[in-house]
Design an enzyme around this catalytic site. Structure first.
Site, PDB file in Angstrom:
ATOM      1  N   SER A 156       0.867  -1.179   0.000  1.00 34.56           N
ATOM      2  CA  SER A 156       0.000   0.000   0.000  1.00 34.56           C
ATOM      3  C   SER A 156       0.896   1.219   0.000  1.00 34.56           C
ATOM      4  O   SER A 156       2.088   1.132   0.348  1.00 34.56           O
ATOM      5  CB  SER A 156      -0.879  -0.004   1.255  1.00 34.56           C
ATOM      6  OG  SER A 156      -1.430   1.272   1.504  1.00 34.56           O
ATOM      7  N   TYR A 169      -1.729  -0.942  10.585  1.00 36.09           N
ATOM      8  CA  TYR A 169      -1.810  -1.143   9.140  1.00 36.09           C
ATOM      9  C   TYR A 169      -0.512  -0.680   8.476  1.00 36.09           C
ATOM     10  O   TYR A 169       0.075  -1.384   7.644  1.00 36.09           O
ATOM     11  CB  TYR A 169      -3.005  -0.377   8.586  1.00 36.09           C
ATOM     12  CG  TYR A 169      -3.197  -0.500   7.099  1.00 36.09           C
ATOM     13  CD1 TYR A 169      -3.798  -1.619   6.545  1.00 36.09           C
ATOM     14  CD2 TYR A 169      -2.782   0.525   6.244  1.00 36.09           C
ATOM     15  CE1 TYR A 169      -3.983  -1.732   5.163  1.00 36.09           C
ATOM     16  CE2 TYR A 169      -2.957   0.429   4.872  1.00 36.09           C
ATOM     17  CZ  TYR A 169      -3.562  -0.707   4.343  1.00 36.09           C
ATOM     18  OH  TYR A 169      -3.736  -0.806   2.983  1.00 36.09           O
TER      19      TYR A 169
END
Length: 317
Positions: A156, A169
């Site tokens: 990401s 995350y």
């Protein structure tokens, strides 16, 4: 539309037709977009999934577009025994395995200082552990195969850009970044490509991850989302890039042997700010010759590894 955005899987058919790929989390979102681009390139596909409705919709897409039905494997990417069984099933069905795309992940947000052990364990087990399980389970089979082969770990933009609500995350994606960039050097001598893909905002249902939390990790330190809060957050994803475009860019990056695949153009300002922050933090002082020599050996070893040479510990001193 840019030239890159206009590309589709068929543009790379000559490079990948007949190659066998296993993609995790492939019945929705970026995993599905990647599977669709790979199918258009003539690849044979094995797809992991969790939800039967998502699987049925994916199967229907393949049928309606005239593609062969993929091998569907129901898999929790934290299940190591299940991953080993999946690798064996793919090999048994298709013979050689050429491509692994570790894509499955969860997006769960909350203040890191309030996180529980369960928050850390769930997110890290899926987002980082799922990559580990894929690599350990599939790499022996990919190494034993011949011809064009590749590993893609989908992280990401959070692998570069932290945020106040995404501590765990972000940590998981930083970990995937470090793992992938190191693994690339190890796979080069085997003739296997390795890419880190870092997408940004994409039209997916990733915002619903918090609603799919397993009972084994139920004790969250994060406060429950306020009514309508997740749905409002989800409206941002509606503005995201089409998952097929992300998948086509992954395929293009594989074809070009790119170690880093960045799919979204809008983050130049963020990279510039991060770069200047790092440069500014460097102390302005002389480096002792001994230390400078060791660091130059490291740089030389990295370049040599990227060219396909095996690097030993002795090469670093």
């Amino acid at each position: 539309m840019s030239e890159t955005a206009a590309l589709n899987g068929a543009d790379f058919r000559s490079e990948w037709e007949g190659r066998v790929a296993f993609i995790t989390g492939a019945a929705t979102g970026i995993g599905l977009g990647t599977a669709q681009a790979f199918a258009d390139a003539g690849m044979k596909l094995a797809l992991s999934y969790r939800n039967e409705d998502d699987r049925a919709a994916t199967e229907q897409w393949f049928a309606s577009h005239g593609h062969a039905k993929p091998l569907f494997i129901k898999l929790d990417v934290t299940d190591r025994e299940g991953f080993v069984a999946a690798a064996d099933e793919v090999e048994k069905t298709f013979g050689e395995v050429h491509v692994l795309v570790n894509n499955a992940g969860v997006s769960v947000f909350g203040p890191t200082d309030e996180a529980s052990y369960d928050d850390f364990d769930w997110i890290m087990n899926v987002n980082f552990g799922g990559n580990v399980n894929g690599i350990v389970s599939f790499l022996p089979k990919i190494k034993a195969a011949s011809g064009r082969r590749h590993v893609v770990n989908v992280a990401s933009m959070a692998a570069f850009l932290p945020g106040p609500q995404a501590g765990i995350y972000t940590a998981s994606k930083f970990a995937v970044r470090g793992l992938t960039e190191s693994l690339r050097y190890n796979l080069a001598p085997h003739g296997i490509g390795c890419s880190l893909c870092c997408p940004a905002l994409t039209r997916t249902n990733a915002w619903k991850s918090a609603q799919k939390r397993p009972d084994d990790f139920a004790e969250s330190g994060f406060a429950p989302a306020k009514e309508g809060e997740l749905e409002q957050f989800g409206t941002a994803f509606e503005l995201g890039m089409d998952p097929y475009e992300v998948g086509a860019k992954i395929l293009r990056g594989m074809t070009l042997q790119d170690g880093l695949i960045l799919t979204h153009p809008e983050h130049g300002v963020d990279f510039a700010e991060e770069y200047m922050k790092q440069v500014k933090a460097l102390p302005i002082e002389a480096c002792p010759p001994g230390r400078a020599r060791i660091e130059q050996l490291r740089r030389d070893a990295m370049r040599a590894a990227d060219e396909g040479l095996v690097i030993a510990m002795d090469d670093l001193t």
